[in-house]
Design an enzyme around this catalytic site. Structure first.
Site, short mmCIF file in Angstrom:
data_model
loop_
_atom_site.label_atom_id
_atom_site.label_comp_id
_atom_site.label_asym_id
_atom_site.label_seq_id
_atom_site.Cartn_x
_atom_site.Cartn_y
_atom_site.Cartn_z
N GLY A 12 31.04 -0.15 39.81
CA GLY A 12 32.48 -0.27 40.03
C GLY A 12 32.82 -0.60 41.48
O GLY A 12 31.94 -0.61 42.36
N ASP A 13 34.09 -0.95 41.71
CA ASP A 13 34.60 -1.25 43.04
C ASP A 13 33.89 -2.43 43.70
O ASP A 13 33.73 -2.48 44.92
CB ASP A 13 34.52 -0.01 43.96
N LYS A 16 36.66 -6.53 41.66
CA LYS A 16 37.14 -7.19 40.42
C LYS A 16 38.61 -7.60 40.54
O LYS A 16 39.01 -8.64 40.03
CB LYS A 16 36.97 -6.23 39.22
N GLY A 40 40.75 1.44 40.01
CA GLY A 40 41.58 1.13 41.17
C GLY A 40 41.20 -0.26 41.62
O GLY A 40 40.10 -0.46 42.15
N HIS A 41 42.05 -1.24 41.35
CA HIS A 41 41.75 -2.64 41.67
C HIS A 41 42.68 -3.11 42.79
O HIS A 41 43.90 -3.06 42.63
CB HIS A 41 41.92 -3.53 40.44
N THR A 129 37.30 11.06 37.61
CA THR A 129 38.53 10.85 38.36
C THR A 129 39.58 11.88 37.98
O THR A 129 40.67 11.88 38.56
CB THR A 129 39.07 9.43 38.12
N GLN A 224 35.65 -0.45 36.00
CA GLN A 224 34.35 0.22 36.23
C GLN A 224 33.23 -0.82 36.34
O GLN A 224 33.48 -1.88 36.87
CB GLN A 224 34.06 1.26 35.14
N ARG A 303 38.23 9.39 47.43
CA ARG A 303 36.92 9.96 47.80
C ARG A 303 36.10 8.90 48.55
O ARG A 303 36.14 7.71 48.20
CB ARG A 303 36.13 10.36 46.55
P1 GDP Z 1 37.53 -3.23 42.10
O1 GDP Z 1 37.73 -1.85 41.59
O2 GDP Z 1 36.29 -3.87 41.58
O3 GDP Z 1 38.74 -4.12 41.89
O4 GDP Z 1 37.34 -3.10 43.68
P2 GDP Z 1 38.21 -2.18 44.68
O5 GDP Z 1 39.54 -2.80 44.87
O6 GDP Z 1 38.15 -0.76 44.24
O7 GDP Z 1 37.31 -2.25 45.98
C1 GDP Z 1 37.01 -3.46 46.58
C2 GDP Z 1 37.57 -3.45 48.03
O8 GDP Z 1 36.98 -4.49 48.77
C3 GDP Z 1 39.06 -3.69 48.11
O9 GDP Z 1 39.56 -2.97 49.20
C4 GDP Z 1 39.16 -5.19 48.35
O10 GDP Z 1 40.36 -5.58 49.03
C5 GDP Z 1 37.97 -5.41 49.22
N1 GDP Z 1 37.32 -6.74 49.09
C6 GDP Z 1 37.15 -7.50 47.99
N2 GDP Z 1 36.39 -8.58 48.27
C7 GDP Z 1 36.07 -8.49 49.59
C8 GDP Z 1 35.28 -9.28 50.48
O11 GDP Z 1 34.68 -10.28 50.11
N3 GDP Z 1 35.17 -8.83 51.77
C9 GDP Z 1 35.77 -7.70 52.22
N4 GDP Z 1 35.60 -7.33 53.49
N5 GDP Z 1 36.52 -6.94 51.40
C10 GDP Z 1 36.67 -7.32 50.12
P1 IMO Z 2 37.04 0.45 39.18
O1 IMO Z 2 37.63 -0.26 37.99
C1 IMO Z 2 34.20 3.43 40.60
C2 IMO Z 2 33.47 6.89 37.99
C3 IMO Z 2 33.94 8.25 38.43
C4 IMO Z 2 32.86 9.12 37.78
C5 IMO Z 2 32.62 8.41 36.46
C6 IMO Z 2 33.37 9.03 35.28
O2 IMO Z 2 37.99 0.61 40.32
O3 IMO Z 2 35.73 -0.18 39.56
P2 IMO Z 2 35.93 8.98 34.55
O4 IMO Z 2 37.16 9.47 35.24
O5 IMO Z 2 35.94 7.53 34.23
O6 IMO Z 2 35.57 9.82 33.35
O7 IMO Z 2 34.73 9.23 35.63
O8 IMO Z 2 33.03 7.07 36.64
N1 IMO Z 2 34.53 5.85 37.97
C7 IMO Z 2 34.61 4.83 38.84
N2 IMO Z 2 33.87 4.56 39.95
N3 IMO Z 2 35.17 2.58 40.22
C8 IMO Z 2 35.92 2.83 39.12
O9 IMO Z 2 36.80 1.94 38.64
C9 IMO Z 2 35.68 4.02 38.38
N4 IMO Z 2 36.21 4.59 37.29
C10 IMO Z 2 35.49 5.69 37.03
O10 IMO Z 2 33.93 8.35 39.84
O11 IMO Z 2 31.66 9.04 38.51
MG MG Z 3 38.05 0.09 42.27
#
Ligand code: GDP
Ligand code: IMO
Ligand code: MG
Length: 426
Positions: A12-13, A16, A40-41, A129, A224, A303
């Site tokens: 995740g994160d 996306k 969290g996107h 979460t 995720q 976190r």
């Molecule tokens: P998601 O959950 O997959 O949508 O990702 P998140 O938004 O949780 O975390 C990705 C973080 O990286 C966000 O703060 C984005 O703004 C940032 N981000 C995405 N692509 C890039 C990149 O290529 N470079 C940098 N420095 N940040 C990025």
């Molecule tokens: P995005 O879409 C990162 C993790 C939680 C925990 C496990 C189970 O932003 O990538 P849950 O509340 O789903 O039952 O928790 O999954 N988790 C994530 N980690 N990015 C996420 O979403 C997540 N959604 C859940 O931290 O370990």
């Molecule tokens: Mg995220």
């Protein structure tokens, strides 16, 4: 016309939200197919405004696009309304969001149970979460869930809530020493919320299939990631749905043969939030450096994310279980300034070298990374716009990832902004 799936290749994160936002200009529909407000996107618009989306597809930020919360998602009605009003207050038009009648609702008792079970697990906790995701999916599979369409029928809703609370109140009070929830209070709140989104409820599988018949393009936005998948992830340290590409067909109601492209979003290093094994995790100053340089703090829970080197075993695994056609490699800019950049090319498990994801979770817990050191680069990458703009060592890093994972990298992120992206013909 095709359906495109976009999935997280790691835990995740991966970025996306940004990737969905970039593709939004080329598609007519964006669909969330699993998960809920555990996601969290982050999307940063060209004017610098940034948005954190939890439940609503990232396509909402592109005017004119149609957005769908699919049947595979779990919807917390209060969170949905708050997120909608938050977007509207910032001038975002949300009229193009539809919600599947068959999506399940996260009820107040699911949130309560999520929190108490985590506390009960103590050191063995998943690190969820706390949004009620697991308990809502449990009820779905146990066939006692409440669905979005139930807000349109008070009698059915009351019957379902009564039946659920009969058992859950006993559990909350007798096992966990918490307060019982009141049937009327729960029903009234859900009905009140339901009235405010009733006109968005639709047979979204019909809408999506008609759209595909009409040659429109549908983007299925995963939340995720592959290793948080309840079947293919690091069970039990996973979420309770199927983020992997197969889940996109089930969670939206389209045939798998409509999917012609599966984009894996892959971070140039690795992060994870919550408990569970993480072979390349860095518990030293280097981990702290990646956390700072990458801004690795959870968008949903705040976190700090656990950080580590890139793991090619995970990349290869993600290609296989999702049928990834190409990768968007994100956050390459974060790796600038390192003398050497290690890549994990395989594991050593109890003295034996393995190249693929171990079969048992015990072995995953015992896996020690085998590293290959690549020479680093010191240039700031944030202004690079073509592959050739990148320093030679950064190009070599990307190419090595392609070799080790077996899928081409079609886009590279060099910053959070929409334009901070290098695209390549692959
Ligand atoms: P998601 O959950 O997959 O949508 O990702 P998140 O938004 O949780 O975390 C990705 C973080 O990286 C966000 O703060 C984005 O703004 C940032 N981000 C995405 N692509 C890039 C990149 O290529 N470079 C940098 N420095 N940040 C990025
Ligand atoms: P995005 O879409 C990162 C993790 C939680 C925990 C496990 C189970 O932003 O990538 P849950 O509340 O789903 O039952 O928790 O999954 N988790 C994530 N980690 N990015 C996420 O979403 C997540 N959604 C859940 O931290 O370990
Ligand atoms: Mg995220």
């Amino acid at each position: 016309m095709p359906a495109i799936v976009l999935i997280g290749a790691q835990w995740g994160d991966e970025g996306k939200g940004k990737a969905t936002d970039i593709l939004a200009g080329q598609v007519q529909w964006v669909v969330r197919y699993q998960g809920g407000n555990n996601a969290g996107h982050t999307v940063v618009l060209p004017d610098g405004q940034d948005f954190a989306l939890h439940l609503i597809p990232s396509g909402i930020l592109t005017p004119g696009l149609r957005n769908v919360i699919g049947n595979g998602v779990v919807v917390d009605p209060g969170v949905l309304l708050d997120e909608l009003s938050g977007l509207e207050a910032r001038g975002v038009d949300t009229s193009n969001l539809m919600i599947s009648a068959d999506a399940h609702l996260i009820m107040p008792y699911h949130v309560a149970i999520d929190k108490v079970t985590e506390r009960f697990l103590g050191k063995a906790k998943i690190g969820t979460t706390g949004r009620g995701i697991g308990p809502a999916y449990q009820d779905k599979v146990a066939r006692v869930g409440v669905r979005v369409a139930d807000v349109l029928d008070e009698k059915i809703l009351r019957q379902k809530v009564e039946a659920a609370l009969d058992l859950k109140n006993q559990m909350l009070v007798k096992v966990y020493n918490r307060r019982a929830l009141d049937v009327d209070e729960v029903v009234d709140t859900v009905l009140q919320h339901g009235r405010r989104f009733a006109e968005r409820i639709a047979d979204t599988r019909l809408l999506l299939n008609k759209a595909l018949e009409n040659d429109e393009t549908v983007l299925l936005e995963g939340s995720q990631g592959t290793l948080l998948d309840v079947d293919h992830g690091t069970y039990p340290f996973v979420t309770s749905s199927n983020p992997t590409a197969g889940g996109a067909a089930v969670g939206s109601g389209i045939g798998p043969n409509k999917i012609t492209r599966v984009i894996g979003i892959l971070k140039a290093y690795t992060t994870r939030v919550g408990s569970g094994p993480f072979p390349t995790e860095l518990l030293d100053a280097m981990g702290e450096h990646l956390r700072k340089a990458g801004g690795e703090v959870g968008v949903t829970t705040g976190r700090p994310r656990r950080c580590g080197w890139f793991d090619a075993v995970i990349g290869r695994y993600a290609v296989r279980v999702n049928g990834i056609t190409d990768f968007f490699l994100t956050k390459l800019d974060v790796l600038s300034g390192l003398e050497n950049v290690p890549i994990c090319v395989g594991y050593e498990v109890d003295g034996k070298r393995v190249d693929d994801m171990p079969m048992t979770q015990t072995d995953v817990h015992h896996a020690l990374p085998v590293y290959e050191e690549l020479p680093g680069w010191f240039e700031d990458l944030s202004a690079c716009r073509t592959f050739d703009d990148l320093p030679a060592n950064a190009r070599a890093y990307v190419q090595r990832i392609e070799e080790l994972t077996g899928a081409p990298v079609s886009a590279i992120g060099v910053g959070p902004g929409r334009d901070q992206t290098i695209t390549r013909d692959v």
